[in-house]
Structure formats: C-alpha cells, structure tokens
Design a protein around this motif. Sequence first.
Motif, PDB file in Angstrom:
ATOM      1  N   GLY A 296      51.851  50.609 -25.465  1.00  0.00           N
ATOM      2  CA  GLY A 296      51.715  52.095 -25.203  1.00  0.00           C
ATOM      3  C   GLY A 296      52.315  52.503 -24.075  1.00  0.00           C
ATOM      4  O   GLY A 296      53.471  52.076 -23.353  1.00  0.00           O
ATOM      5  N   TYR A 297      52.053  53.933 -23.444  1.00  0.00           N
ATOM      6  CA  TYR A 297      52.659  54.222 -22.142  1.00  0.00           C
ATOM      7  C   TYR A 297      51.636  54.918 -21.437  1.00  0.00           C
ATOM      8  O   TYR A 297      50.889  55.852 -22.019  1.00  0.00           O
ATOM      9  N   ALA A 298      51.489  54.633 -20.115  1.00  0.00           N
ATOM     10  CA  ALA A 298      50.687  55.502 -19.378  1.00  0.00           C
ATOM     11  C   ALA A 298      51.320  56.570 -18.420  1.00  0.00           C
ATOM     12  O   ALA A 298      51.910  56.368 -17.497  1.00  0.00           O
TER      13      ALA A 298
ATOM     14  N   ILE B 137      44.480  57.740  -3.432  1.00  0.00           N
ATOM     15  CA  ILE B 137      44.263  56.993  -4.456  1.00  0.00           C
ATOM     16  C   ILE B 137      45.368  57.240  -5.396  1.00  0.00           C
ATOM     17  O   ILE B 137      45.610  58.133  -5.741  1.00  0.00           O
ATOM     18  N   PHE B 138      45.874  56.288  -5.934  1.00  0.00           N
ATOM     19  CA  PHE B 138      46.919  56.358  -6.916  1.00  0.00           C
ATOM     20  C   PHE B 138      46.881  55.511  -8.119  1.00  0.00           C
ATOM     21  O   PHE B 138      46.019  54.573  -8.179  1.00  0.00           O
ATOM     22  N   GLU B 139      47.597  55.888  -9.136  1.00  0.00           N
ATOM     23  CA  GLU B 139      47.333  55.273 -10.429  1.00  0.00           C
ATOM     24  C   GLU B 139      48.536  54.248 -10.569  1.00  0.00           C
ATOM     25  O   GLU B 139      49.690  54.387 -10.344  1.00  0.00           O
ATOM     26  N   THR B 140      47.921  53.121 -10.681  1.00  0.00           N
ATOM     27  CA  THR B 140      48.801  51.748 -10.703  1.00  0.00           C
ATOM     28  C   THR B 140      49.774  51.618 -11.923  1.00  0.00           C
ATOM     29  O   THR B 140      50.839  50.939 -11.664  1.00  0.00           O
ATOM     30  N   LEU B 141      49.527  52.230 -12.938  1.00  0.00           N
ATOM     31  CA  LEU B 141      50.217  51.985 -14.298  1.00  0.00           C
ATOM     32  C   LEU B 141      51.014  53.435 -14.465  1.00  0.00           C
ATOM     33  O   LEU B 141      51.821  53.329 -15.585  1.00  0.00           O
ATOM     34  N   ALA B 142      51.127  54.369 -13.586  1.00  0.00           N
ATOM     35  CA  ALA B 142      51.713  55.587 -13.951  1.00  0.00           C
ATOM     36  C   ALA B 142      53.055  55.364 -14.365  1.00  0.00           C
ATOM     37  O   ALA B 142      53.926  54.742 -13.665  1.00  0.00           O
ATOM     38  N   ASN B 143      53.507  55.948 -15.452  1.00  0.00           N
ATOM     39  CA  ASN B 143      54.644  56.215 -15.938  1.00  0.00           C
ATOM     40  C   ASN B 143      55.623  54.742 -16.252  1.00  0.00           C
ATOM     41  O   ASN B 143      56.567  54.484 -16.126  1.00  0.00           O
ATOM     42  N   ARG B 144      54.354  54.023 -16.752  1.00  0.00           N
ATOM     43  CA  ARG B 144      54.966  52.522 -17.238  1.00  0.00           C
ATOM     44  C   ARG B 144      54.649  52.182 -18.671  1.00  0.00           C
ATOM     45  O   ARG B 144      53.438  52.939 -19.199  1.00  0.00           O
ATOM     46  N   ILE B 145      55.213  51.337 -19.270  1.00  0.00           N
ATOM     47  CA  ILE B 145      55.074  50.781 -20.487  1.00  0.00           C
ATOM     48  C   ILE B 145      53.827  49.799 -20.477  1.00  0.00           C
ATOM     49  O   ILE B 145      53.839  48.848 -19.654  1.00  0.00           O
ATOM     50  N   THR B 146      52.921  49.966 -21.237  1.00  0.00           N
ATOM     51  CA  THR B 146      51.655  49.092 -21.059  1.00  0.00           C
ATOM     52  C   THR B 146      51.438  48.038 -22.353  1.00  0.00           C
ATOM     53  O   THR B 146      51.886  48.406 -23.336  1.00  0.00           O
TER      54      THR B 146
ATOM     55  N   ALA C 244      51.898  46.127 -17.074  1.00  0.00           N
ATOM     56  CA  ALA C 244      52.997  47.068 -17.473  1.00  0.00           C
ATOM     57  C   ALA C 244      54.200  47.010 -16.880  1.00  0.00           C
ATOM     58  O   ALA C 244      54.277  46.321 -15.920  1.00  0.00           O
ATOM     59  N   ARG C 245      55.223  47.638 -17.618  1.00  0.00           N
ATOM     60  CA  ARG C 245      56.406  47.473 -17.129  1.00  0.00           C
ATOM     61  C   ARG C 245      56.969  48.749 -16.952  1.00  0.00           C
ATOM     62  O   ARG C 245      56.594  49.764 -17.566  1.00  0.00           O
TER      63      ARG C 245
ATOM     64  N   ASP D 117      62.073  52.190 -10.149  1.00  0.00           N
ATOM     65  CA  ASP D 117      61.109  51.394  -9.214  1.00  0.00           C
ATOM     66  C   ASP D 117      61.743  49.909  -9.258  1.00  0.00           C
ATOM     67  O   ASP D 117      61.854  49.374 -10.449  1.00  0.00           O
ATOM     68  N   PRO D 118      61.559  49.354  -8.105  1.00  0.00           N
ATOM     69  CA  PRO D 118      62.192  47.927  -8.014  1.00  0.00           C
ATOM     70  C   PRO D 118      61.079  46.965  -8.467  1.00  0.00           C
ATOM     71  O   PRO D 118      61.564  45.857  -8.870  1.00  0.00           O
ATOM     72  N   ARG D 119      60.028  47.443  -8.607  1.00  0.00           N
ATOM     73  CA  ARG D 119      58.797  46.563  -9.444  1.00  0.00           C
ATOM     74  C   ARG D 119      58.808  46.635 -10.771  1.00  0.00           C
ATOM     75  O   ARG D 119      58.431  47.700 -11.453  1.00  0.00           O
ATOM     76  N   LYS D 120      59.588  45.665 -11.455  1.00  0.00           N
ATOM     77  CA  LYS D 120      59.702  45.819 -12.546  1.00  0.00           C
ATOM     78  C   LYS D 120      58.485  45.584 -13.681  1.00  0.00           C
ATOM     79  O   LYS D 120      58.094  46.409 -14.644  1.00  0.00           O
ATOM     80  N   TYR D 121      57.414  44.752 -13.278  1.00  0.00           N
ATOM     81  CA  TYR D 121      56.213  44.523 -13.733  1.00  0.00           C
ATOM     82  C   TYR D 121      55.104  44.867 -12.779  1.00  0.00           C
ATOM     83  O   TYR D 121      55.404  44.406 -11.630  1.00  0.00           O
ATOM     84  N   VAL D 122      53.884  45.204 -13.277  1.00  0.00           N
ATOM     85  CA  VAL D 122      52.720  45.523 -12.529  1.00  0.00           C
ATOM     86  C   VAL D 122      51.588  44.649 -13.169  1.00  0.00           C
ATOM     87  O   VAL D 122      51.467  44.950 -14.444  1.00  0.00           O
ATOM     88  N   THR D 123      50.704  43.977 -12.481  1.00  0.00           N
ATOM     89  CA  THR D 123      49.744  43.270 -12.976  1.00  0.00           C
ATOM     90  C   THR D 123      48.634  43.848 -12.074  1.00  0.00           C
ATOM     91  O   THR D 123      48.450  44.133 -10.955  1.00  0.00           O
TER      92      THR D 123
END
Length: 218
Positions: free
Chosen positions: A118-120, A155-164, A179-180, A187-193
């Motif tokens: 999906g997409y966040a 407070i921020f959204e950790t997955l915002a604008n990322r493929i989930t 999320a990717r 964004d230099p962070r390709k993946y977020v856990t």
Amino acid sequence: MLLLSSVTDFLFSHGLIPEGVRPDHAGNIRIPCFDLCRTEGKLKPNLSINSITGQYNCFRCGFAGQWRQLQRRFEPPTPEEYALTCAQRYFASNLGDVLESLEQRGFQHEFLEKMGIGYAKAGYSSFLNSFDITPDTLIKLGLLAEGEYEGTPRIFETLANRITIPYYRSDGELYTFKARARMDSLDPRKYVTLAGTTWSGPYNERALTRQKGEVIVC
C-alpha cells in the motif's frame, strides 16, 4: 501443543459445541462450519478442529487456519490490533498512488494486491483518529513518533509518503509494517522499520521468504 480443556471450553462458551463433546482418538472435534458454509445454509459438521495442533479445516469450503485465528473471530480486537487493521486497509486502498511506478519496476498489480502492498499518504494519522484510534495507540505501534523540529517538540508520522509492506505472523496476525521511500523521493532513508519492532527470530525477512516462496525487491 494446546490444552484440550482450553479448546473445548472455548468452543462450548461460544455455543459452537454442546457440553460434554470430546475429541476423537486423533484429537479432532467436528462442528458445523461458520464461514462460507453457514452463509450458504450448509450446517453439517464439516469443520474439523484438532485440539492438539490447533489446525482447523472445513472439508467443504476450504476454511482453514490456526487456532489463534479462530479465537480472534469471537474476541473483540485490542486497540493495537484494530489500529493495525484500519491502517492496512487504508494503506492498501492508496496503492493506486504508486501503482504506475511499481509496475514500471516489474511488479504486477495482482501480485501487489495479494501481498497487501500500500501507500501511506501524509495525514494518515488524522484518518485513523476519525476511527477513534488514539495518538497514544499509534505511538505505541510506531505509526507516530515523538521528536522535535528546530527545538520544538512535535509528533510526526513515521510512514508518511512511503510504500508500505505489511508483516504477518505465522498465524496470520498483522503485527507491523515496513516502508520504502517512493522512487522519486529525496529522503536518504530508503527503508523505515517501525520503532520497537525486532526483525529477528522466526518472523524475519529470510524466514518469511522461505515460508511464502516469494520475495519483493524494490
């Protein structure tokens, strides 16, 4: 191995078997299926539940799974389970926002839907808040995080604008996301856990790849 009494007590308390019913010599209890068969008015005892292994299977409609999945159908979800389910449905509904770029990388639409990709969209926390999901629950799950910007707490959204990518336990329970970044993201962070998630043990990427026989490479 399950406790026999826990299985029979649960089935009896939810009216699925009469009192005194015992498993056969192989540990199986036969009851009418309450999935597709019930909607079709087929009430023969086609659903077999093994009280030792926890496996269940309907020989008519194919309804099958693990004991914990069966229990969850009769129990109200925890706030965390509810939040994860709502998040996954929302993320999956936004797949169209990134579908073209994923198809350009060789992914088929059918495959992406099957895997729950999906997409966040930014602002997803507001959408989830509208379903009475509190910020505290989202922070606990890692879908929101506390930080600061220019010295001001926020407070921020950790997955915002990322493929989930949803992650499931072996019993089918959704328990986290990875999320990717979008292909056009800077964004230099390709993946977020998600915070608090441990990618080790029986549910890490290698184990899931062996279990599913498939792997997503983005």
